[in-house]
Design a protein around this motif. Structure first.
Motif, PDB file in Angstrom:
ATOM      1  N   VAL A 100      86.396   1.510  72.271  1.00  0.00           N
ATOM      2  CA  VAL A 100      85.700   0.800  73.347  1.00  0.00           C
ATOM      3  C   VAL A 100      86.707   0.099  74.252  1.00  0.00           C
ATOM      4  O   VAL A 100      86.562   0.085  75.485  1.00  0.00           O
ATOM      5  CB  VAL A 100      84.690  -0.214  72.770  1.00  0.00           C
ATOM      6  N   ASP A 101      87.758  -0.465  73.663  1.00  0.00           N
ATOM      7  CA  ASP A 101      88.792  -1.135  74.454  1.00  0.00           C
ATOM      8  C   ASP A 101      89.439  -0.172  75.446  1.00  0.00           C
ATOM      9  O   ASP A 101      89.744  -0.551  76.585  1.00  0.00           O
ATOM     10  CB  ASP A 101      89.868  -1.734  73.533  1.00  0.00           C
ATOM     11  N   VAL A 102      89.663   1.070  75.013  1.00  0.00           N
ATOM     12  CA  VAL A 102      90.230   2.072  75.924  1.00  0.00           C
ATOM     13  C   VAL A 102      89.205   2.461  76.976  1.00  0.00           C
ATOM     14  O   VAL A 102      89.521   2.586  78.163  1.00  0.00           O
ATOM     15  CB  VAL A 102      90.703   3.316  75.138  1.00  0.00           C
ATOM     16  N   PHE A 103      87.959   2.634  76.542  1.00  0.00           N
ATOM     17  CA  PHE A 103      86.907   3.045  77.479  1.00  0.00           C
ATOM     18  C   PHE A 103      86.781   2.069  78.642  1.00  0.00           C
ATOM     19  O   PHE A 103      86.725   2.475  79.806  1.00  0.00           O
ATOM     20  CB  PHE A 103      85.575   3.169  76.739  1.00  0.00           C
ATOM     21  N   VAL A 104      86.715   0.774  78.351  1.00  0.00           N
ATOM     22  CA  VAL A 104      86.464  -0.218  79.412  1.00  0.00           C
ATOM     23  C   VAL A 104      87.649  -0.350  80.364  1.00  0.00           C
ATOM     24  O   VAL A 104      87.494  -0.902  81.465  1.00  0.00           O
ATOM     25  CB  VAL A 104      86.098  -1.590  78.809  1.00  0.00           C
TER      26      VAL A 104
END
Length: 362
Positions: A50-54
């Motif tokens: 999720v950290d990469v996605f955002v």
């Protein structure tokens, strides 16, 4: 009846709103965005992904949860596209072979439990499909998925819901990574996803951050992964800078079957691919951010998709936004002009010209 109303609802959906389940770091979402879609909601349980996605998407509702725990009312009902890459650990060739070789009874039991868990995912996905009720569903998966119980369950339910299903073998422009695209459309006619367009292959050295002549190549004595592969009789997975495509780079880059760049003249001298080089080889744009955690970046790329899906998503976009029944032989510059003329029609922005030029050869 409620069945007829739901069918009419999904067939009438237009626009570029999309939902993704198992979004990972966002590689499939990025190709959807390049095709013209707007990611509205994604589901991913791993905080690191999720950290990469955002880092790569704005104004997206991110549901951090196991797929079984998703609250149905949190999912939009007006999305035209639902996409997901079914977790493929239990269906990939390397893991199937490993399971067969497992001698420990506990390992075998763990493998069986993991397979049961994978089977149960289909039930959760069917519930999500019924909730979102999209006009188009895109599934990205390894080829062995077609021989699995989850595939049979999903296919059975989709056909009951009157979806027309197309399946096509996929790869990348610069990698031999093998996948399948499964596209289910609620229309009366299936979507043609045959003869996928790819970028023109170029030598691997074109994708490198550090040129071959300036690169640090180490002898095999200093390379435990390659020397370990030789000791086990597995051979060394490597490519020359002049090769046009590389083999699959998996999530686990630290294994003995790690893929390396081979020096063009010095025997048994190797160099590692950087995450940025693999990102480029997978066809992801230069502005796609992978973050500072190398292990997570490698996992995002190892589990992610490659650029063959760009063309498939472009065809889906034309169907749900422009109501085009795409004939592959008719894809030319006139389609790009049509897309620009149709800007904002049905809440669909124009496809970025760079995407069309790369993926469809405009």
């Amino acid at each position: 009846s409620s069945f007829d109303r739901n069918l009419a609802d999904r067939r009438s959906k237009k626009g570029n709103k999309a939902v993704e389940i198992f979004s990972g770091g966002g590689t499939l979402s990025k190709f959807a965005e390049l095709a013209g879609f707007k990611m509205a909601t994604v589901v991913e349980r791993d905080d690191n992904f999720v950290d990469v996605f955002v880092k790569n998407f704005d104004e997206v509702t991110t549901i951090v949860a196991d797929v079984h725990d998703v609250e149905m009312e949190d999912l939009p009902r007006d999305a035209s596209l639902l996409q997901f890459g079914y977790p493929c650990t239990e269906f990939s060739v390397s893991n199937i072979v490993s399971a067969r070789k497992a001698k420990d009874a506990n390992q075998s039991e763990k493998a069986l439990e993991a397979k049961r868990t994978a089977n149960y995912l289909s039930l959760a996905l069917v519930n999500i499909i019924r909730q979102v009720n999209p006009r188009v569903i895109l599934i990205e998966e390894v080829k062995a998925f077609q021989n699995s119980l989850p595939f049979d369950l999903l296919k059975f339910e989709l056909e009951r819901m009157k979806y027309k299903i197309s399946i096509e073998d996929m790869t990348g422009s610069f990698t031999e990574r093998k996948r399948i695209a499964i596209v289910a459309v609620a229309d009366k006619e299936a979507l043609d996803i045959s003869n996928v367009s790819y970028q023109t292959p170029v030598p691997i050295e074109t994708h490198l951050d550090v040129p071959v002549q300036e690169r640090d190549f180490q002898p095999i004595a200093l390379r435990p992964r390659e020397s370990g592969a030789l000791r086990k009789g597995l051979g060394i997975r490597s490519h020359l800078p002049s090769d046009l495509k590389i083999n699959t780079i998996t999530t686990h880059w630290t294994r003995h079957n790690h893929l390396s760049l081979k020096h063009p003249t010095k025997e048994h001298h190797y160099s590692d691919f950087t995450v940025n080089e693999v990102r480029r080889i997978h066809g992801l744009p230069e502005d796609f951010q992978l973050g500072d955690k190398i292990t997570i970046a490698r996992a995002v790329l190892g589990q992610g998709v490659v650029d063959g899906f760009a063309d498939v998503l472009s065809r889906i976009y034309k169907r749900v936004c422009l109501d085009e029944k795409v004939d592959k032989n008719s894809i030319d510059s006139s389609v790009a002009a049509s897309i620009l003329e149709q800007k904002n029609k049905n809440n669909c922005p124009a496809q970025p010209l760079g995407f069309g030029q790369i993926a469809l050869g405009f």
